[in-house]
Design a protein around this motif. Structure first.
Motif, mmCIF file in Angstrom:
data_model
loop_
_atom_site.group_PDB
_atom_site.id
_atom_site.type_symbol
_atom_site.label_atom_id
_atom_site.label_comp_id
_atom_site.label_asym_id
_atom_site.label_seq_id
_atom_site.Cartn_x
_atom_site.Cartn_y
_atom_site.Cartn_z
ATOM 1 N N ASP A 298 0.830 -1.196 0.000
ATOM 2 C CA ASP A 298 0.000 0.000 0.000
ATOM 3 C C ASP A 298 0.862 1.243 0.000
ATOM 4 N N ALA A 299 0.395 2.269 -0.705
ATOM 5 C CA ALA A 299 1.052 3.568 -0.620
ATOM 6 C C ALA A 299 0.448 4.294 0.567
ATOM 7 N N ALA A 300 1.204 4.421 1.639
ATOM 8 C CA ALA A 300 0.678 5.057 2.844
ATOM 9 C C ALA A 300 0.326 6.511 2.578
ATOM 10 N N ALA A 301 1.177 7.207 1.794
ATOM 11 C CA ALA A 301 0.770 8.505 1.286
ATOM 12 C C ALA A 301 -0.058 8.186 0.063
ATOM 13 N N THR A 347 4.123 4.221 -6.137
ATOM 14 C CA THR A 347 4.369 5.307 -5.180
ATOM 15 C C THR A 347 5.147 4.828 -3.959
ATOM 16 N N PRO A 348 4.728 3.749 -3.283
ATOM 17 C CA PRO A 348 5.506 3.314 -2.125
ATOM 18 C C PRO A 348 6.913 2.856 -2.506
ATOM 19 N N GLN A 349 7.067 2.275 -3.682
ATOM 20 C CA GLN A 349 8.406 1.870 -4.100
ATOM 21 C C GLN A 349 9.327 3.080 -4.207
ATOM 22 N N LEU A 350 8.839 4.153 -4.838
ATOM 23 C CA LEU A 350 9.663 5.352 -4.986
ATOM 24 C C LEU A 350 9.959 5.998 -3.633
ATOM 25 N N LEU A 351 8.968 6.017 -2.755
ATOM 26 C CA LEU A 351 9.205 6.558 -1.414
ATOM 27 C C LEU A 351 10.288 5.762 -0.700
ATOM 28 N N LEU A 370 15.499 8.064 5.872
ATOM 29 C CA LEU A 370 15.388 9.472 6.252
ATOM 30 C C LEU A 370 14.165 9.724 7.121
ATOM 31 N N VAL A 371 13.073 9.059 6.778
ATOM 32 C CA VAL A 371 11.832 9.178 7.553
ATOM 33 C C VAL A 371 11.322 7.767 7.812
ATOM 34 N N ASP A 372 11.126 7.417 9.087
ATOM 35 C CA ASP A 372 10.638 6.096 9.454
ATOM 36 C C ASP A 372 9.119 6.093 9.405
ATOM 37 N N LEU A 373 8.563 5.591 8.292
ATOM 38 C CA LEU A 373 7.112 5.485 8.115
ATOM 39 C C LEU A 373 6.792 4.023 7.803
ATOM 40 N N PRO A 374 6.560 3.204 8.826
ATOM 41 C CA PRO A 374 6.367 1.758 8.632
ATOM 42 C C PRO A 374 5.166 1.402 7.761
ATOM 43 N N GLY A 375 4.207 2.305 7.613
ATOM 44 C CA GLY A 375 3.025 1.997 6.818
ATOM 45 C C GLY A 375 3.254 2.023 5.320
ATOM 46 N N VAL A 376 4.357 2.616 4.875
ATOM 47 C CA VAL A 376 4.621 2.690 3.436
ATOM 48 C C VAL A 376 4.831 1.288 2.876
ATOM 49 N N GLY A 377 4.093 0.946 1.840
ATOM 50 C CA GLY A 377 4.232 -0.363 1.214
ATOM 51 C C GLY A 377 3.472 -1.483 1.895
ATOM 52 N N GLU A 378 2.532 -1.140 2.773
ATOM 53 C CA GLU A 378 1.787 -2.164 3.516
ATOM 54 C C GLU A 378 0.278 -1.922 3.410
ATOM 55 N N ASN A 379 -0.484 -2.994 3.638
ATOM 56 C CA ASN A 379 -1.925 -2.922 3.916
ATOM 57 C C ASN A 379 -2.804 -2.551 2.730
ATOM 58 N N LEU A 380 -2.336 -2.744 1.525
ATOM 59 C CA LEU A 380 -3.203 -2.496 0.375
ATOM 60 C C LEU A 380 -4.363 -3.497 0.342
ATOM 61 N N GLN A 381 -5.556 -3.003 0.119
ATOM 62 C CA GLN A 381 -6.726 -3.866 -0.095
ATOM 63 C C GLN A 381 -7.294 -3.546 -1.474
ATOM 64 N N ASP A 382 -7.215 -4.513 -2.362
ATOM 65 C CA ASP A 382 -7.624 -4.283 -3.739
ATOM 66 C C ASP A 382 -8.163 -5.586 -4.311
ATOM 67 N N HIS A 383 -9.000 -5.472 -5.309
ATOM 68 C CA HIS A 383 -9.461 -6.689 -5.977
ATOM 69 C C HIS A 383 -8.343 -7.223 -6.864
ATOM 70 N N VAL A 384 -8.419 -8.482 -7.199
ATOM 71 C CA VAL A 384 -7.378 -9.122 -8.004
ATOM 72 C C VAL A 384 -7.895 -9.348 -9.416
#
Length: 385
Positions: A298-301, A347-351, A370-384
């Motif tokens: 997931d892209a946290a931003a 987006t999360p990959q680039l971040l 540089l910035v510790d944001l553990p949510g970046v790249g996690e928790n995506l909910q999407d259809h497959v």
């Protein structure tokens, strides 16, 4: 003589093509922008076009794909889905093998083209319920509620009334309290329905699922006739490239570089102590910080997250973006903000490649956090797919 002639003709090729598209990446990189938008997709082009309405803003868009305005696989509604999984249109992303699906790998179509996934999707055009947007208030404040967002929903669209009289197209007028009538994206209803539509509707109604004649009003439950992002006057898909980009391309303060993949957001400052930021190997590669599982990333931003604004409270400021065209790397500088709009997977990959994410994961791949944001790249909910 022939060599001199070729060189002379090459010198006549403009660095900026028509429509705000810059053909020479070094020319694009030589500019200092007020805003740099990474990703010329569904959200990115809307943001860039709106920012460029202020003639004092110099706006740049970095897009990895090409602009294909006359490609029938894009503009022909009946060809929806044909461009997915095709090189030149799609990023060709896949999940890792899914244990719950017997090791199956699932495709994750994402548009690699000016217009992004709005150039590839199935053109369904609807919105969520009021309760869903009101839940955003706890993260973004009142402006991210239903009432705060509704004016912008309407601003983006021109909704056309149904032309065919059916039980699911009544009333045949547009409710202007919740639908826009002067925005760039052309939104319409189908003008043909198959013979199974009415039996389907009767079946779901008999199961207690009611007909909803106005799902845009804030209650999107029930069964309803979904609008499409199709311009019925031209018979073509209406998407961000032939709406927002087309509008902005007439402005002298709007620039787009194509075939350019962003590799890093350049920043100054850090929110972490020296020990937290230290890594043993700083030779990060472009694919080092891909999400562990594309099915749960997931892209946290958000899809159109402003990296600069998100990082500023912790002392990190975006100053530019590095991008690659072919085998060469370029740097574009920015005065105000970098808007990261590369989609829910890119987006999360680039971040993360830029040092913004879970510090332990970043260190594992030799990236200085540089910035510790553990949510970046996690928790995506999407259809497959």
């Amino acid at each position: 003589m022939s060599v001199k002639l070729v060189l002379a003709l090459a010198a006549l090729v403009p660095a900026v093509l028509g429509g705000g598209i810059v053909s020479d990446p070094s020319v694009f990189a030589s500019k200092t922008f007020d805003y740099l938008v990474v990703g010329g997709g569904t959200a990115g082009l809307a943001v860039a076009a709106r920012l460029s309405e202020n003639s004092k803003n110099v706006v740049g868009v970095i897009e990895a794909g090409q602009h294909l305005p006359d490609d029938p696989l894009i503009f022909t509604p009946a060809f929806f889905g044909y461009a997915q999984s095709q090189p030149g249109y799609d990023w060709l992303l896949e999940t890792v093998p899914q244990a719950a699906l017997g090791g199956k790998v699932l495709e994750q179509p994402r548009g690699k083209i000016l217009g992004g996934s709005s150039a590839l999707n199935y053109m369904a055009f609807d919105r969520g319920s009021k309760a869903e947007y009101d839940a955003w208030k706890k993260f973004g404040g009142d402006d991210w509620s239903w009432s705060g967002l509704l004016p912008y929903f309407k601003k983006s669209e021109t909704v056309h009334a149904p032309k065919v009289t059916t039980p699911w197209n009544e009333p045949k007028t547009v409710d202007t309290s919740v639908n826009g009538v002067s925005g760039p994206v052309q939104v319409s209803y189908n003008d043909w329905y198959s013979d199974i539509t009415k039996p389907y509707l009767n079946t779901v109604n008999s199961l207690g699922i009611p007909l909803n004649l106005n799902p845009e009003s804030g209650d999107a439950t029930g069964v309803y006739n979904c609008k499409m992002s199709v311009d019925r006057t031209t018979g073509r898909r209406s998407y961000s490239a032939n709406t927002y980009h087309k509008i902005a391309s007439a402005r002298s303060n709007y620039y787009v570089i194509l075939g350019a993949e962003a590799t890093k957001i350049l920043t100054t400052g850090s929110s972490l102590k020296r020990d937290d930021a230290a890594v043993t190997d700083t030779a990060a590669t472009d694919d080092a910080a891909t999400t562990d599982d594309a099915a749960t990333s997931d892209a946290a931003a958000s899809d159109s997250a402003t990296a600069d604004s998100a990082a500023r409270p912790s002392g990190v400021t975006a100053t530019g973006v590095t991008f690659k065209v072919g085998s060469k790397t370029y740097t574009a500088k920015v005065r105000k903000e970098v808007v990261v709009s590369a989609g829910s997977l890119k987006t999360p990959q680039l971040l993360e490649l830029s040092g913004i994410g879970n510090k332990n994961l970043l260190k594992k791949f030799g990236i200085t956090p540089l910035v510790d944001l553990p949510g970046v790249g996690e928790n995506l909910q999407d259809h497959v797919f």
